[in-house]
Design a protein around this motif. Structure first.
Motif, PDB file in Angstrom:
ATOM      1  N   MET A 222      49.550  35.122  32.109  1.00 28.38           N
ATOM      2  CA  MET A 222      49.245  36.419  32.955  1.00 28.38           C
ATOM      3  C   MET A 222      47.890  36.932  31.655  1.00 28.38           C
ATOM      4  O   MET A 222      46.979  38.507  32.406  1.00 28.38           O
ATOM      5  CB  MET A 222      50.541  37.002  32.122  1.00 28.38           C
ATOM      6  N   LYS A 223      48.299  37.013  30.378  1.00 32.32           N
ATOM      7  CA  LYS A 223      47.218  37.754  29.545  1.00 32.32           C
ATOM      8  C   LYS A 223      45.707  37.168  29.849  1.00 32.32           C
ATOM      9  O   LYS A 223      44.909  38.259  30.312  1.00 32.32           O
ATOM     10  CB  LYS A 223      46.784  37.207  28.137  1.00 32.32           C
ATOM     11  N   LEU A 224      45.496  35.597  29.731  1.00 35.25           N
ATOM     12  CA  LEU A 224      44.331  35.144  30.781  1.00 35.25           C
ATOM     13  C   LEU A 224      44.137  36.354  32.293  1.00 35.25           C
ATOM     14  O   LEU A 224      42.685  36.276  31.916  1.00 35.25           O
ATOM     15  CB  LEU A 224      44.113  33.591  30.991  1.00 35.25           C
ATOM     16  N   SER A 225      44.906  36.035  32.627  1.00 34.66           N
ATOM     17  CA  SER A 225      44.706  36.577  34.039  1.00 34.66           C
ATOM     18  C   SER A 225      44.302  38.007  34.589  1.00 34.66           C
ATOM     19  O   SER A 225      43.294  38.305  35.049  1.00 34.66           O
ATOM     20  CB  SER A 225      45.807  36.216  35.092  1.00 34.66           C
ATOM     21  N   LEU A 226      44.651  39.219  33.084  1.00 33.95           N
ATOM     22  CA  LEU A 226      44.174  40.544  33.419  1.00 33.95           C
ATOM     23  C   LEU A 226      42.770  40.806  32.387  1.00 33.95           C
ATOM     24  O   LEU A 226      42.630  41.336  32.889  1.00 33.95           O
ATOM     25  CB  LEU A 226      44.837  40.896  31.982  1.00 33.95           C
ATOM     26  N   ALA A 232      40.156  35.394  41.232  1.00 35.55           N
ATOM     27  CA  ALA A 232      40.794  34.400  39.689  1.00 35.55           C
ATOM     28  C   ALA A 232      41.887  35.142  39.417  1.00 35.55           C
ATOM     29  O   ALA A 232      43.089  34.102  39.428  1.00 35.55           O
ATOM     30  CB  ALA A 232      40.015  34.283  38.625  1.00 35.55           C
ATOM     31  N   ARG A 233      42.840  35.985  39.554  1.00 33.06           N
ATOM     32  CA  ARG A 233      43.914  36.620  39.319  1.00 33.06           C
ATOM     33  C   ARG A 233      44.705  36.312  40.809  1.00 33.06           C
ATOM     34  O   ARG A 233      45.387  35.682  40.683  1.00 33.06           O
ATOM     35  CB  ARG A 233      43.773  38.084  38.845  1.00 33.06           C
ATOM     36  N   ARG A 234      44.193  36.078  41.784  1.00 38.64           N
ATOM     37  CA  ARG A 234      44.925  36.064  43.060  1.00 38.64           C
ATOM     38  C   ARG A 234      45.352  35.445  42.727  1.00 38.64           C
ATOM     39  O   ARG A 234      46.265  34.358  43.531  1.00 38.64           O
ATOM     40  CB  ARG A 234      44.256  36.436  44.383  1.00 38.64           C
ATOM     41  N   LYS A 235      44.489  34.366  42.516  1.00 46.01           N
ATOM     42  CA  LYS A 235      44.366  32.554  42.549  1.00 46.01           C
ATOM     43  C   LYS A 235      45.332  31.880  41.358  1.00 46.01           C
ATOM     44  O   LYS A 235      46.521  31.342  41.865  1.00 46.01           O
ATOM     45  CB  LYS A 235      43.005  31.594  42.607  1.00 46.01           C
TER      46      LYS A 235
END
Length: 315
Positions: A222-226, A232-235
């Motif tokens: 989650m931290k990386l996605s933010l 990239a977040r959706r993937k």
């Protein structure tokens, strides 16, 4: 064979007497859900086996998860349906111990397999370019061995349970579980306390510890996605959402079952049925449906085989 050993050989399920006319309703409900679960799981297992594009670590682990669910549900529900249909409310002590082993293996392996799957998703997101060098065939085999370690620990639990002297023979359950069998002991014996302590340690190792690992891995994801782009977040969400849904579903069901069973050794018939359904009947049905709906690769594979089937029939 003496009388005491003959009595020990038979355990009575008292909860079936409380069901009364509700037996037919429960039988029909269990039959429908179990057959649906069997058909869906076997279909997906065959799909994974036949479609070489799904011969990837993620789907190998998913194959094990679905197979484990089938083993767990088959260890319980055919026997439950037999008892409901025939009005028999007893089981042999040996068969009860086999059910204890299969039930314990089902619960423990579910968590270790989900942990291995979380590790696979973690590597695919944090090291996408090195994924195939990390998830080598040898590492996948080692992870599969780790995922099945609970079976050895549960076997140790069953061996300890066998040593417990029994003074009671009535189980207020739909099926056998280790805690219920241990509660049939002649008071607070050393063997019963040792078995209970062993069981608590097993829960910590194969339930609490995996939950913590999975939770921490998804916090990092989650931290990386933010920090990543919207694409990239959706993937990342698409990649992890089936696993999160399955993990949350089984974790809540398991924790509710463990806590309620340990705080309330004697459960009303309705509570017994509810716990059994949410822990061992619904998860094997929901898990393949969740992955089948959320995973694009599985959907494409199903569509591909469906087109091939229609072409074969029309041709």
């Amino acid at each position: 064979m003496n009388d005491s050993s003959s009595i020990r050989d038979v355990l009575i399920f008292t909860v079936y007497k409380e069901l009364g006319s509700n037996k037919s309703v429960l039988f029909t409900t269990v039959l429908i859900i179990y057959v649906l679960s069997l058909v869906i799981n076997v279909s997906l297992l065959l799909l994974f086996y036949l479609d070489h594009s799904l011969h990837k670590p993620m789907y190998i682990f998913l194959f094990c998860l679905l197979l484990n669910g089938l083993i767990g549900s088959t260890a319980v529900w055919p026997r439950v349906m037999f008892l409901l249909w025939t009005d028999i409310n007893s089981t042999s002590y040996k068969l009860c111990l086999v059910q204890v082993f299969l039930m314990g293996t089902y619960g423990g392996c579910n968590f270790t397999i989900l942990t291995v799957m979380a590790y696979d998703r973690f590597v695919s997101i944090f090291r996408p370019l090195q994924y195939h060098t990390v998830m080598t065939p040898l590492r996948v085999k080692l992870l599969l061995v780790v995922a099945n370690l609970p079976a050895a620990l549960v076997l140790g639990q069953v061996i300890l349970t066998i040593q417990i002297p029994l003074c009671k023979y009535n189980l207020h359950r739909l099926f056998c579980d280790n805690l219920s069998v241990s509660n049939l002991s002649c008071g607070e014996t050393f063997q019963a306390r040792l078995s209970n302590l062993y069981g608590l340690c097993a829960i910590i190792i194969f339930v609490v510890f995996p939950i913590c690992l999975i939770f921490l891995s998804y916090v990092k994801i989650m931290k990386l996605s933010l920090k990543a782009s919207r694409h990239a977040r959706r993937k990342a969400i698409e990649t992890c959402s089936p696993h999160i849904m399955v993990f949350m579903n089984f974790s809540l069901a398991s924790l509710f079952s463990v806590i309620y069973n340990r705080r309330n050794p004697y459960l009303p018939g309705e509570a017994n049925i509810l716990l059994a359904i949410i822990y061992i009947l619904l998860p094997p049905l929901l898990h393949p449906i969740i992955y089948g709906i959320k995973s694009q690769e599985i959907r494409c594979s199903i569509f591909k085989f469906w087109k091939r089937k229609n072409w074969f029939i029309s041709g």
